[in-house]
Write a protein that holds these residues in place. Sequence first.
Motif, mmCIF file in Angstrom:
data_model
loop_
_atom_site.group_PDB
_atom_site.id
_atom_site.type_symbol
_atom_site.label_atom_id
_atom_site.label_comp_id
_atom_site.label_asym_id
_atom_site.label_seq_id
_atom_site.Cartn_x
_atom_site.Cartn_y
_atom_site.Cartn_z
ATOM 1 N N LEU A 1 14.512 -25.938 -32.998
ATOM 2 C CA LEU A 1 13.436 -25.002 -32.742
ATOM 3 C C LEU A 1 12.725 -25.415 -31.472
ATOM 4 O O LEU A 1 12.099 -26.477 -31.422
ATOM 5 N N GLN A 2 12.809 -24.572 -30.441
ATOM 6 C CA GLN A 2 12.176 -24.951 -29.190
ATOM 7 C C GLN A 2 11.965 -23.754 -28.279
ATOM 8 O O GLN A 2 12.574 -22.703 -28.455
ATOM 9 N N ASN B 1 3.533 -20.649 -25.350
ATOM 10 C CA ASN B 1 3.242 -21.056 -26.717
ATOM 11 C C ASN B 1 3.616 -19.938 -27.673
ATOM 12 O O ASN B 1 3.397 -18.757 -27.377
ATOM 13 N N ARG C 1 3.147 -19.017 -31.816
ATOM 14 C CA ARG C 1 2.413 -19.494 -32.998
ATOM 15 C C ARG C 1 2.378 -18.422 -34.064
ATOM 16 O O ARG C 1 2.271 -17.218 -33.772
ATOM 17 N N GLU D 1 2.959 -22.584 -37.745
ATOM 18 C CA GLU D 1 4.085 -22.957 -36.895
ATOM 19 C C GLU D 1 3.624 -22.810 -35.450
ATOM 20 O O GLU D 1 3.099 -21.760 -35.072
ATOM 21 N N TYR E 1 4.737 -23.800 -31.387
ATOM 22 C CA TYR E 1 5.725 -24.347 -30.462
ATOM 23 C C TYR E 1 5.222 -24.219 -29.030
ATOM 24 O O TYR E 1 4.603 -23.198 -28.684
ATOM 25 N N TRP E 2 5.524 -25.236 -28.234
ATOM 26 C CA TRP E 2 5.148 -25.237 -26.820
ATOM 27 C C TRP E 2 6.383 -25.424 -25.954
ATOM 28 O O TRP E 2 7.297 -26.182 -26.296
#
Length: 120
Positions: free
Chosen positions: A2-3, A97, A99, A107, A109-110
Amino acid sequence: QLQLVESGGGLVQPGGSLKLSCAASGFNLDYYAIGWFRQSPGKERAFVARASPNGGYSGFADVVKGRFTISLDNAKNTVYLQMSKLGPENTDVYYCNARRLTTSGEENYWGQGAQVTVSS
């Protein structure tokens, strides 16, 4: 995995344009609120732009309104920040980002950041 993976940063002359990309893997961006932020060394991350899940709503910092747009390509699972009429004050590292809140929690992610340099 996950990215979020960013691309598209670089050097641009004042008055020019640049388009940042933020590609998601391992999750579907349609279901996430998207944000773009900027950060200078030693300073806090600052809001630039945001979009609601599936892009139904977008908002921008006053300093970039009318010059920046945010868009989502569902097929590529990628969000973009189109920047135009750039000035030296826009020089920074830009972060995307993604979210969302679920019953299990948040959740968040950046991306890794993309350097944008506006200079002649």
